[in-house]
Design an enzyme around this catalytic site. Structure first.
Site, PDB file in Angstrom:
ATOM      1  N   LYS A  13     -10.691  28.790  25.874  1.00 38.21           N
ATOM      2  CA  LYS A  13      -9.276  29.172  25.935  1.00 38.21           C
ATOM      3  C   LYS A  13      -8.738  29.571  24.564  1.00 38.21           C
ATOM      4  O   LYS A  13      -8.056  30.575  24.424  1.00 38.21           O
ATOM      5  CB  LYS A  13      -8.392  28.005  26.415  1.00 38.21           C
ATOM      6  CG  LYS A  13      -8.585  27.580  27.839  1.00 38.21           C
ATOM      7  CD  LYS A  13      -7.498  26.595  28.269  1.00 38.21           C
ATOM      8  CE  LYS A  13      -7.498  25.278  27.518  1.00 38.21           C
ATOM      9  NZ  LYS A  13      -8.623  24.376  27.839  1.00 38.21           N
ATOM     10  N   ARG A 161     -12.251  18.578  14.752  1.00 32.62           N
ATOM     11  CA  ARG A 161     -11.210  17.812  15.422  1.00 32.62           C
ATOM     12  C   ARG A 161     -11.693  16.391  15.694  1.00 32.62           C
ATOM     13  O   ARG A 161     -12.853  16.188  16.048  1.00 32.62           O
ATOM     14  CB  ARG A 161     -10.857  18.477  16.751  1.00 32.62           C
ATOM     15  CG  ARG A 161      -9.915  19.627  16.598  1.00 32.62           C
ATOM     16  CD  ARG A 161      -9.761  20.412  17.872  1.00 32.62           C
ATOM     17  NE  ARG A 161      -9.492  19.610  19.062  1.00 32.62           N
ATOM     18  CZ  ARG A 161      -9.158  20.126  20.238  1.00 32.62           C
ATOM     19  NH1 ARG A 161      -9.044  21.451  20.364  1.00 32.62           N
ATOM     20  NH2 ARG A 161      -8.948  19.361  21.276  1.00 32.62           N
ATOM     21  N   ARG A 172     -12.258  13.732  28.102  1.00 33.09           N
ATOM     22  CA  ARG A 172     -11.309  14.847  28.293  1.00 33.09           C
ATOM     23  C   ARG A 172     -11.659  15.647  29.542  1.00 33.09           C
ATOM     24  O   ARG A 172     -10.779  16.126  30.258  1.00 33.09           O
ATOM     25  CB  ARG A 172     -11.302  15.748  27.050  1.00 33.09           C
ATOM     26  CG  ARG A 172     -10.581  15.081  25.868  1.00 33.09           C
ATOM     27  CD  ARG A 172     -10.975  15.675  24.531  1.00 33.09           C
ATOM     28  NE  ARG A 172     -10.648  17.061  24.392  1.00 33.09           N
ATOM     29  CZ  ARG A 172     -11.232  17.879  23.505  1.00 33.09           C
ATOM     30  NH1 ARG A 172     -12.169  17.411  22.689  1.00 33.09           N
ATOM     31  NH2 ARG A 172     -10.875  19.125  23.430  1.00 33.09           N
TER      32      ARG A 172
END
Ligand code: AMP
Length: 214
Positions: A13, A161, A172
């Site tokens: 994305k 991250r 997630r």
């Protein structure tokens, strides 16, 4: 044109959002980026979000809805925007509909990027970015040409991250299947949902998305 890029963590994305931003002059609204900035700045929202994000859970709806409600009012959104990572729950989608209707705006397309689960964890756990210019890399699939030197800006500082490790990536993904995927029928019913094969190469995915938005 207002778009939602939809899909599990690691589906691509972020990469496709940046290409759409550059090709169409759209504002890129990533709730994940906004929350990471809040964590880094140590704001009240950031303090609330930090542990939740590190566990791979979702930040409360009212927090992200508030962030998006403020953000879509900024002038750069007048020419259209891409939502990346929002909405992630049915209440977020419903709140988005209400707030866009108030502003006489609407979503034109919801683009779902479809990728198999096994591939997602590997993609997320190996990714990192240049700390200076933000160029994205992957340990196995797309490392810098010269070890430890950014192809784009020459910097040798990279960052990762906090939630891009295999364990949190699995959490997630589970969160996505449980809380976010149930949104797909919502957008299918609204006639907005379009799917693209996120297993294809980055350029092929871009071509497929361009065919939808043009
Ligand atoms: P992302 O960068 O989109 O992968 O988001 C990173 C993390 O930020 C997620 O795992 C959530 O903890 C949090 N987050 C981002 N967007 C949302 C959202 N729309 N709703 C709830 N939590 C979110």
């Amino acid at each position: 044109m207002n778009l939602i890029l939809f899909g599990p963590p690691g589906c691509g994305k972020g990469t496709q959002a940046l290409r759409l931003r550059d090709n169409h002059g759209l504002a890129h609204l990533s709730t994940g980026d906004m929350l990471r900035a809040a964590v880094a700045a140590g704001t009240e929202v950031g303090k609330r979000a930090k542990a939740i994000m590190e566990a791979g859970d979702l930040v409360p709806d009212e927090v992200v809805i508030g962030i998006i409600a403020d953000r879509v009012d900024e002038p750069d959104c007048d020419g259209g925007f891409i939502l990346d990572g929002f909405p992630r729950t049915v209440p977020q989608a419903e709140a988005l509909d209400v707030l866009l209707a108030e502003k006489k705006k609407a979503i034109n397309h919801v683009i779902e990027m479809q990728v198999e689960d096994e591939v997602l964890v590997e993609r997320v756990a190996g990714r990192f970015t240049c700390a200076n210019c933000g160029q994205g890399y992957h340990e196995r699939f797309s490392p810098p040409k010269q070890e430890n030197v950014c192809d784009r800006c020459g910097s040798s500082e990279f960052k990762r991250r906090a939630d891009d490790n295999a364990e949190t990536a699995r959490a997630r993904l589970a969160t996505y299947r449980e809380q976010t995927a149930p949104l797909l029928p919502y957008y299918r019913k609204a006639g907005l949902l379009r799917g693209v094969d996120g297993m294809a190469s980055m350029d092929e995915v871009t071509t497929a998305i361009e065919a939808i938005v043009q």
